[in-house]
Design a protein around this motif. Structure first.
Motif, PDB file in Angstrom:
ATOM      1  N   SER A 142       1.510  39.884  57.750  1.00 44.87           N
ATOM      2  CA  SER A 142       0.171  39.653  58.287  1.00 44.87           C
ATOM      3  C   SER A 142      -0.300  38.243  57.969  1.00 44.87           C
ATOM      4  CB  SER A 142      -0.822  40.652  57.678  1.00 44.87           C
ATOM      5  OG  SER A 142      -0.483  41.974  58.007  1.00 44.87           O
ATOM      6  N   LEU A 143      -1.164  37.752  58.824  1.00 43.34           N
ATOM      7  CA  LEU A 143      -1.874  36.496  58.604  1.00 43.34           C
ATOM      8  C   LEU A 143      -3.276  36.650  59.168  1.00 43.34           C
ATOM      9  CD1 LEU A 143       0.656  33.680  59.665  1.00 43.34           C
ATOM     10  CD2 LEU A 143      -0.193  34.103  57.356  1.00 43.34           C
ATOM     11  N   ARG A 144      -4.210  35.893  58.620  1.00 41.17           N
ATOM     12  CA  ARG A 144      -5.555  35.850  59.180  1.00 41.17           C
ATOM     13  C   ARG A 144      -5.886  34.403  59.515  1.00 41.17           C
ATOM     14  NH1 ARG A 144     -11.515  37.362  56.738  1.00 41.17           N
ATOM     15  NH2 ARG A 144     -11.180  35.406  55.608  1.00 41.17           N
ATOM     16  N   LEU A 145      -6.100  34.155  60.790  1.00 35.92           N
ATOM     17  CA  LEU A 145      -6.507  32.833  61.243  1.00 35.92           C
ATOM     18  C   LEU A 145      -8.027  32.742  61.258  1.00 35.92           C
ATOM     19  CD1 LEU A 145      -4.078  32.288  64.270  1.00 35.92           C
ATOM     20  CD2 LEU A 145      -3.684  31.865  61.831  1.00 35.92           C
ATOM     21  N   SER A 146      -8.528  31.551  60.974  1.00 41.57           N
ATOM     22  CA  SER A 146      -9.961  31.290  61.029  1.00 41.57           C
ATOM     23  C   SER A 146     -10.232  30.154  62.001  1.00 41.57           C
ATOM     24  CB  SER A 146     -10.494  30.913  59.651  1.00 41.57           C
ATOM     25  OG  SER A 146     -10.309  31.950  58.725  1.00 41.57           O
ATOM     26  N   ASP A 161     -18.210  36.005  62.218  1.00 46.56           N
ATOM     27  CA  ASP A 161     -19.294  35.981  61.243  1.00 46.56           C
ATOM     28  C   ASP A 161     -20.253  34.894  61.716  1.00 46.56           C
ATOM     29  OD1 ASP A 161     -20.986  35.557  59.075  1.00 46.56           O
ATOM     30  OD2 ASP A 161     -19.419  35.937  57.604  1.00 46.56           O
ATOM     31  N   ASN A 162     -21.322  35.299  62.373  1.00 44.93           N
ATOM     32  CA  ASN A 162     -22.228  34.318  62.957  1.00 44.93           C
ATOM     33  C   ASN A 162     -22.941  33.496  61.882  1.00 44.93           C
ATOM     34  OD1 ASN A 162     -21.702  34.945  65.693  1.00 44.93           O
ATOM     35  ND2 ASN A 162     -23.032  36.731  65.543  1.00 44.93           N
ATOM     36  N   LYS A 207     -21.629  32.336  59.284  1.00 44.13           N
ATOM     37  CA  LYS A 207     -20.694  31.289  58.863  1.00 44.13           C
ATOM     38  C   LYS A 207     -20.135  30.502  60.041  1.00 44.13           C
ATOM     39  CE  LYS A 207     -19.131  33.696  54.687  1.00 44.13           C
ATOM     40  NZ  LYS A 207     -17.963  34.241  53.958  1.00 44.13           N
ATOM     41  N   ASN A 208     -20.573  30.835  61.251  1.00 42.44           N
ATOM     42  CA  ASN A 208     -20.057  30.172  62.457  1.00 42.44           C
ATOM     43  C   ASN A 208     -18.535  30.186  62.493  1.00 42.44           C
ATOM     44  OD1 ASN A 208     -22.628  29.510  63.476  1.00 42.44           O
ATOM     45  ND2 ASN A 208     -22.705  27.672  62.208  1.00 42.44           N
ATOM     46  N   THR A 209     -17.968  31.308  62.144  1.00 44.28           N
ATOM     47  CA  THR A 209     -16.515  31.423  62.034  1.00 44.28           C
ATOM     48  C   THR A 209     -16.028  32.673  62.752  1.00 44.28           C
ATOM     49  OG1 THR A 209     -16.511  30.257  59.917  1.00 44.28           O
ATOM     50  CG2 THR A 209     -14.571  31.573  60.434  1.00 44.28           C
ATOM     51  N   VAL A 210     -14.928  32.515  63.449  1.00 44.98           N
ATOM     52  CA  VAL A 210     -14.257  33.639  64.108  1.00 44.98           C
ATOM     53  C   VAL A 210     -12.885  33.813  63.464  1.00 44.98           C
ATOM     54  CG1 VAL A 210     -13.204  34.421  66.267  1.00 44.98           C
ATOM     55  CG2 VAL A 210     -15.499  33.412  66.274  1.00 44.98           C
ATOM     56  N   TYR A 211     -12.513  35.060  63.265  1.00 40.94           N
ATOM     57  CA  TYR A 211     -11.246  35.375  62.605  1.00 40.94           C
ATOM     58  C   TYR A 211     -10.312  36.100  63.567  1.00 40.94           C
ATOM     59  CZ  TYR A 211     -14.265  34.553  58.594  1.00 40.94           C
ATOM     60  OH  TYR A 211     -15.147  34.001  57.694  1.00 40.94           O
ATOM     61  N   LEU A 212      -9.034  35.898  63.369  1.00 39.56           N
ATOM     62  CA  LEU A 212      -8.022  36.658  64.090  1.00 39.56           C
ATOM     63  C   LEU A 212      -7.076  37.245  63.048  1.00 39.56           C
ATOM     64  CD1 LEU A 212      -7.011  37.447  66.952  1.00 39.56           C
ATOM     65  CD2 LEU A 212      -5.363  35.562  66.737  1.00 39.56           C
ATOM     66  N   GLN A 213      -7.238  38.527  62.786  1.00 37.54           N
ATOM     67  CA  GLN A 213      -6.366  39.226  61.853  1.00 37.54           C
ATOM     68  C   GLN A 213      -5.120  39.670  62.601  1.00 37.54           C
ATOM     69  OE1 GLN A 213      -6.711  39.835  58.446  1.00 37.54           O
ATOM     70  NE2 GLN A 213      -4.616  40.587  58.610  1.00 37.54           N
ATOM     71  N   MET A 214      -3.986  39.216  62.142  1.00 41.56           N
ATOM     72  CA  MET A 214      -2.728  39.497  62.827  1.00 41.56           C
ATOM     73  C   MET A 214      -1.842  40.323  61.908  1.00 41.56           C
ATOM     74  SD  MET A 214      -2.029  35.797  64.636  1.00 41.56           S
ATOM     75  CE  MET A 214      -1.573  35.012  63.098  1.00 41.56           C
ATOM     76  N   ASN A 215      -1.576  41.553  62.308  1.00 39.78           N
ATOM     77  CA  ASN A 215      -0.739  42.467  61.537  1.00 39.78           C
ATOM     78  C   ASN A 215       0.543  42.780  62.302  1.00 39.78           C
ATOM     79  OD1 ASN A 215      -2.811  42.623  59.598  1.00 39.78           O
ATOM     80  ND2 ASN A 215      -3.737  44.385  60.628  1.00 39.78           N
ATOM     81  N   SER A 216       1.504  43.317  61.612  1.00 39.65           N
ATOM     82  CA  SER A 216       2.785  43.712  62.225  1.00 39.65           C
ATOM     83  C   SER A 216       3.362  42.581  63.066  1.00 39.65           C
ATOM     84  CB  SER A 216       2.588  44.971  63.086  1.00 39.65           C
ATOM     85  OG  SER A 216       2.074  46.032  62.324  1.00 39.65           O
ATOM     86  N   LEU A 217       3.384  41.417  62.482  1.00 41.93           N
ATOM     87  CA  LEU A 217       3.825  40.238  63.234  1.00 41.93           C
ATOM     88  C   LEU A 217       5.299  40.319  63.611  1.00 41.93           C
ATOM     89  CD1 LEU A 217       1.776  37.570  61.297  1.00 41.93           C
ATOM     90  CD2 LEU A 217       1.726  37.913  63.772  1.00 41.93           C
ATOM     91  N   LYS A 218       5.589  39.776  64.779  1.00 44.49           N
ATOM     92  CA  LYS A 218       6.940  39.777  65.320  1.00 44.49           C
ATOM     93  C   LYS A 218       7.406  38.338  65.526  1.00 44.49           C
ATOM     94  CE  LYS A 218       5.719  43.869  68.068  1.00 44.49           C
ATOM     95  NZ  LYS A 218       5.651  44.425  69.445  1.00 44.49           N
ATOM     96  N   PRO A 219       8.699  38.123  65.577  1.00 42.23           N
ATOM     97  CA  PRO A 219       9.179  36.743  65.836  1.00 42.23           C
ATOM     98  C   PRO A 219       8.611  36.153  67.121  1.00 42.23           C
ATOM     99  CG  PRO A 219      10.972  38.114  65.032  1.00 42.23           C
ATOM    100  CD  PRO A 219       9.803  39.029  65.243  1.00 42.23           C
TER     101      PRO A 219
END
Length: 123
Positions: free
Chosen positions: A17-21, A72-73, A75-87
């Motif tokens: 998993s990774l979380r992008l901001s 999160d308004n 913090k003016n931030t949007v997140y993309l939680q990425m699980n079960s990542l594939k190549p």
């Protein structure tokens, strides 16, 4: 000056998993939609997900059930939680913004783009 800055990319093993901001600055209000896009080497840009100010969301079929977008308004931030990542998720991920008052964020033409963050899924 409007600015978007992505962070959180990196190297992860398949299944990880990774979380992008995506941090936004310079907007006069928070009525904007944010879209996440990705571009793999030798391929065109692909829309991944988007979210509106009122929390309307959309996902590409290739990431449904694995990725979750949120914002999160305060913090003016949007997140993309990425699980079960594939190549095949390996790509440079970009966030983009557009002033938008609607709930449906699909099909928007984005005027503002970040510099991108690399996501590599490999063992």
């Amino acid at each position: 000056q409007l600015q978007l800055v992505e962070s959180g990319g990196g190297l992860v093993q398949p299944g990880g998993s990774l979380r992008l901001s995506c941090a936004a600055s310079g907007f006069t209000d928070d009525y904007y939609a944010i879209g996440w896009f990705r571009q793999a080497p030798g391929k065109g840009r692909e829309g991944v997900s988007c979210i509106s100010r009122s929390d309307g969301k959309s996902y590409a079929d290739s990431v449904k059930g694995r990725f979750t977008i949120s914002r999160d308004n305060a913090k003016n931030t949007v997140y993309l939680q990425m699980n079960s990542l594939k190549p095949e998720d390996t790509a440079v991920y970009y966030c983009a913004a557009e002033h938008w008052y609607g709930s449906n964020c699909e099909g928007l033409k984005y005027d503002y783009w970040g510099q991108g963050t690399q996501v590599t899924v490999s063992s």
